[in-house]
Design a protein around this motif. Sequence first.
Motif, PDB file in Angstrom:
ATOM      1  N   TRP A  17     -21.234 -24.046  73.194  1.00 55.52           N
ATOM      2  CA  TRP A  17     -22.217 -25.133  73.111  1.00 55.52           C
ATOM      3  C   TRP A  17     -21.636 -26.369  73.749  1.00 55.52           C
ATOM      4  CZ3 TRP A  17     -22.004 -30.052  71.387  1.00 55.52           C
ATOM      5  CH2 TRP A  17     -23.215 -30.743  71.228  1.00 55.52           C
ATOM      6  N   GLY A  18     -22.472 -27.110  74.447  1.00 56.92           N
ATOM      7  CA  GLY A  18     -22.055 -28.364  75.044  1.00 56.92           C
ATOM      8  C   GLY A  18     -23.271 -29.217  75.347  1.00 56.92           C
ATOM      9  N   GLY A  19     -23.057 -30.512  75.480  1.00 55.22           N
ATOM     10  CA  GLY A  19     -24.135 -31.447  75.786  1.00 55.22           C
ATOM     11  C   GLY A  19     -23.750 -32.354  76.932  1.00 55.22           C
ATOM     12  N   VAL A  20     -24.721 -32.646  77.785  1.00 56.30           N
ATOM     13  CA  VAL A  20     -24.460 -33.493  78.945  1.00 56.30           C
ATOM     14  C   VAL A  20     -25.553 -34.543  79.068  1.00 56.30           C
ATOM     15  CG1 VAL A  20     -23.232 -31.719  80.249  1.00 56.30           C
ATOM     16  CG2 VAL A  20     -25.700 -31.934  80.497  1.00 56.30           C
ATOM     17  N   SER A  21     -25.183 -35.660  79.636  1.00 57.12           N
ATOM     18  CA  SER A  21     -26.098 -36.678  80.129  1.00 57.12           C
ATOM     19  C   SER A  21     -25.541 -37.142  81.470  1.00 57.12           C
ATOM     20  CB  SER A  21     -26.223 -37.843  79.141  1.00 57.12           C
ATOM     21  OG  SER A  21     -24.987 -38.527  79.029  1.00 57.12           O
ATOM     22  N   GLN A  22     -26.185 -38.106  82.081  1.00 58.94           N
ATOM     23  CA  GLN A  22     -25.736 -38.497  83.411  1.00 58.94           C
ATOM     24  C   GLN A  22     -24.363 -39.159  83.377  1.00 58.94           C
ATOM     25  OE1 GLN A  22     -28.661 -40.276  85.838  1.00 58.94           O
ATOM     26  NE2 GLN A  22     -27.237 -41.133  87.319  1.00 58.94           N
TER      27      GLN A  22
ATOM     28  N   ALA B 156     -28.827 -21.687  61.467  1.00 63.13           N
ATOM     29  CA  ALA B 156     -29.065 -23.090  61.149  1.00 63.13           C
ATOM     30  C   ALA B 156     -27.863 -23.731  60.477  1.00 63.13           C
ATOM     31  CB  ALA B 156     -30.307 -23.215  60.265  1.00 63.13           C
ATOM     32  N   VAL B 157     -27.190 -22.996  59.605  1.00 64.59           N
ATOM     33  CA  VAL B 157     -26.011 -23.548  58.913  1.00 64.59           C
ATOM     34  C   VAL B 157     -24.893 -23.821  59.911  1.00 64.59           C
ATOM     35  CG1 VAL B 157     -24.291 -23.095  57.135  1.00 64.59           C
ATOM     36  CG2 VAL B 157     -26.662 -22.383  56.775  1.00 64.59           C
ATOM     37  N   CYS B 158     -24.646 -22.865  60.811  1.00 64.83           N
ATOM     38  CA  CYS B 158     -23.607 -23.056  61.835  1.00 64.83           C
ATOM     39  C   CYS B 158     -23.950 -24.227  62.750  1.00 64.83           C
ATOM     40  CB  CYS B 158     -23.446 -21.765  62.632  1.00 64.83           C
ATOM     41  SG  CYS B 158     -22.336 -21.883  64.051  1.00 64.83           S
ATOM     42  N   TYR B 159     -25.213 -24.335  63.129  1.00 64.85           N
ATOM     43  CA  TYR B 159     -25.617 -25.425  64.025  1.00 64.85           C
ATOM     44  C   TYR B 159     -25.468 -26.787  63.344  1.00 64.85           C
ATOM     45  CZ  TYR B 159     -28.557 -28.068  67.275  1.00 64.85           C
ATOM     46  OH  TYR B 159     -29.040 -28.985  68.190  1.00 64.85           O
ATOM     47  N   ARG B 160     -25.758 -26.842  62.052  1.00 66.81           N
ATOM     48  CA  ARG B 160     -25.680 -28.114  61.336  1.00 66.81           C
ATOM     49  C   ARG B 160     -24.240 -28.504  61.026  1.00 66.81           C
ATOM     50  NH1 ARG B 160     -28.215 -26.627  57.146  1.00 66.81           N
ATOM     51  NH2 ARG B 160     -26.419 -26.424  55.741  1.00 66.81           N
TER      52      ARG B 160
ATOM     53  N   LEU C  74     -22.862 -32.038  62.865  1.00 65.48           N
ATOM     54  CA  LEU C  74     -22.056 -32.946  62.059  1.00 65.48           C
ATOM     55  C   LEU C  74     -20.784 -33.417  62.773  1.00 65.48           C
ATOM     56  CD1 LEU C  74     -21.742 -34.385  59.369  1.00 65.48           C
ATOM     57  CD2 LEU C  74     -20.633 -32.334  58.454  1.00 65.48           C
ATOM     58  N   PRO C  75     -19.957 -32.534  63.363  1.00 69.91           N
ATOM     59  CA  PRO C  75     -18.713 -33.032  63.971  1.00 69.91           C
ATOM     60  C   PRO C  75     -18.863 -33.512  65.420  1.00 69.91           C
ATOM     61  CG  PRO C  75     -18.693 -30.646  63.956  1.00 69.91           C
ATOM     62  CD  PRO C  75     -19.982 -31.062  63.314  1.00 69.91           C
ATOM     63  N   HIS C  76     -19.924 -33.162  66.095  1.00 71.44           N
ATOM     64  CA  HIS C  76     -19.992 -33.478  67.524  1.00 71.44           C
ATOM     65  C   HIS C  76     -21.198 -34.342  67.889  1.00 71.44           C
ATOM     66  CE1 HIS C  76     -16.730 -30.664  68.479  1.00 71.44           C
ATOM     67  NE2 HIS C  76     -17.311 -29.820  67.626  1.00 71.44           N
ATOM     68  N   VAL C  77     -22.399 -33.936  67.512  1.00 74.44           N
ATOM     69  CA  VAL C  77     -23.599 -34.639  67.969  1.00 74.44           C
ATOM     70  C   VAL C  77     -23.753 -35.985  67.274  1.00 74.44           C
ATOM     71  CG1 VAL C  77     -26.113 -34.512  68.134  1.00 74.44           C
ATOM     72  CG2 VAL C  77     -24.737 -32.485  68.574  1.00 74.44           C
ATOM     73  N   VAL C  78     -23.643 -35.999  65.952  1.00 75.44           N
ATOM     74  CA  VAL C  78     -23.852 -37.250  65.213  1.00 75.44           C
ATOM     75  C   VAL C  78     -22.831 -38.319  65.613  1.00 75.44           C
ATOM     76  CG1 VAL C  78     -23.863 -38.286  62.918  1.00 75.44           C
ATOM     77  CG2 VAL C  78     -25.015 -36.093  63.312  1.00 75.44           C
TER      78      VAL C  78
ATOM     79  N   THR D  79     -35.027 -25.716  64.776  1.00 74.37           N
ATOM     80  CA  THR D  79     -36.247 -26.170  64.121  1.00 74.37           C
ATOM     81  C   THR D  79     -36.259 -25.888  62.620  1.00 74.37           C
ATOM     82  OG1 THR D  79     -37.324 -24.068  64.682  1.00 74.37           O
ATOM     83  CG2 THR D  79     -37.582 -25.897  66.237  1.00 74.37           C
ATOM     84  N   ASP D  80     -35.163 -25.412  62.080  1.00 73.98           N
ATOM     85  CA  ASP D  80     -35.098 -25.148  60.649  1.00 73.98           C
ATOM     86  C   ASP D  80     -35.283 -26.449  59.860  1.00 73.98           C
ATOM     87  OD1 ASP D  80     -34.263 -22.959  58.580  1.00 73.98           O
ATOM     88  OD2 ASP D  80     -33.126 -24.758  58.034  1.00 73.98           O
ATOM     89  N   ARG D  81     -35.890 -26.327  58.681  1.00 69.02           N
ATOM     90  CA  ARG D  81     -36.187 -27.521  57.885  1.00 69.02           C
ATOM     91  C   ARG D  81     -34.918 -28.264  57.498  1.00 69.02           C
ATOM     92  NH1 ARG D  81     -40.178 -26.971  52.850  1.00 69.02           N
ATOM     93  NH2 ARG D  81     -41.551 -26.508  54.641  1.00 69.02           N
ATOM     94  N   SER D  82     -33.855 -27.542  57.178  1.00 69.58           N
ATOM     95  CA  SER D  82     -32.606 -28.210  56.810  1.00 69.58           C
ATOM     96  C   SER D  82     -32.039 -29.010  57.978  1.00 69.58           C
ATOM     97  CB  SER D  82     -31.588 -27.178  56.326  1.00 69.58           C
ATOM     98  OG  SER D  82     -31.283 -26.245  57.364  1.00 69.58           O
ATOM     99  N   VAL D  83     -32.186 -28.487  59.200  1.00 68.15           N
ATOM    100  CA  VAL D  83     -31.690 -29.207  60.375  1.00 68.15           C
ATOM    101  C   VAL D  83     -32.535 -30.450  60.627  1.00 68.15           C
ATOM    102  CG1 VAL D  83     -31.348 -29.038  62.870  1.00 68.15           C
ATOM    103  CG2 VAL D  83     -30.711 -27.131  61.393  1.00 68.15           C
ATOM    104  N   ARG D  84     -33.853 -30.322  60.496  1.00 67.58           N
ATOM    105  CA  ARG D  84     -34.719 -31.486  60.699  1.00 67.58           C
ATOM    106  C   ARG D  84     -34.450 -32.563  59.654  1.00 67.58           C
ATOM    107  NH1 ARG D  84     -40.586 -28.978  60.868  1.00 67.58           N
ATOM    108  NH2 ARG D  84     -39.590 -27.651  59.277  1.00 67.58           N
ATOM    109  N   ASP D  85     -34.268 -32.167  58.405  1.00 67.46           N
ATOM    110  CA  ASP D  85     -33.947 -33.157  57.373  1.00 67.46           C
ATOM    111  C   ASP D  85     -32.583 -33.789  57.618  1.00 67.46           C
ATOM    112  OD1 ASP D  85     -36.347 -32.494  56.210  1.00 67.46           O
ATOM    113  OD2 ASP D  85     -35.468 -31.126  54.725  1.00 67.46           O
ATOM    114  N   PHE D  86     -31.627 -33.002  58.094  1.00 70.05           N
ATOM    115  CA  PHE D  86     -30.294 -33.531  58.387  1.00 70.05           C
ATOM    116  C   PHE D  86     -30.365 -34.616  59.467  1.00 70.05           C
ATOM    117  CE2 PHE D  86     -26.451 -33.424  60.976  1.00 70.05           C
ATOM    118  CZ  PHE D  86     -25.462 -33.607  60.031  1.00 70.05           C
TER     119      PHE D  86
END
Length: 334
Positions: free
Chosen positions: A151-156, A171-175, A180-184, A204-211
């Motif tokens: 997994w990785g994220g890019v912008s310009q 969903a648990v692994c993604y959250r 938690l350690p990278h995106v936020v 799109t899991d509810r726990s991820v959206r609430d997080f």
Amino acid sequence: METGRTADRPCSGRPRVTTPAQDWYIRTSHLRDRYRMATTTARVIPGTHNPAISAQIVCNRLREAGLRACRPVVRQVLTRHHLQQHRLWEQTHRHWTRQDWQKVLFPDESWFGLTRGDGRIHVYCRRNERYTEACTLERDRFGGGGSVMVWGGVSQHHRTGLVVIAGNHNAVCYREDILLPHVVPFLQAHPDMTLQHHNATSHTDRSVRDFLKDRTVSVLPWPVKSPDLNPWDLLDQRVRARAIPHRNVRELAGSSVEEWGNISQQERANLLQSMRRRCTAVLQILTVTFDFDPPFVQGHIIQFLLVTCLWNLFSLCLSLLNFVVFIQIFIHVN
């Protein structure tokens, strides 16, 4: 007669086994049914010199008409609701400028395997060489190999670290392992950025959206079933283009991290600047799709139903008339 030249004289060449009308039939039948096989067409067309023509003749005529066989591009199954959502999203975002797309973080997951299982590997071999060692591919169907998901994220102007996902990506692994350690922390350091992630179940899991809502993370709405809008393919191209094959999963993961660091800012900028062009292209396709159905098709359906009703009424009247004539003849004879 001697002409003093070595060029071949004009000749008629090999006679064609199909007429111009048959050539037109071959071309139109395959344009109407793009999945029609050449052998099917060859069975219904008689030749001018032979009882039938071969499938190769059909392929030759299609090639003369500019039609060549290729693998069909697999596309998503889109309902009318999906098309409406896509069109609304593209109309909203096609006027976004380069500065607007610079504020979007595009993350995605990529899967890499030690052995390719897509069935697209071709080997060139001579006659009677099909089962030689040089023309066979070694693969263990019940073990060996391995794969890795990253997994990785890019912008310009920014880029996150590449995360090697261990285990199932739910969903648990993604959250817990990604958001938690990278995106936020990344979005907290850049408060003007917006997160974009596609509509996978783990996203799109509810726990991820609430997080994300609890941490006030701005998420860019994304239409469902839209892989043609995702610009994230630089890492996939780089890893699969490596000449030296990977021996194990550790080497594959190391190559992914190395190639992730080699992606330049200019490459990221060129990729993200294509978003406006992608939106325009998809909107043109959706416009053609929408304009084809109503009211053109509906009007023709109504005309067809009216003609069918009139024909059935005419047939009923004709039957009644025949019955009356039969009764009169029967009474007159008796």
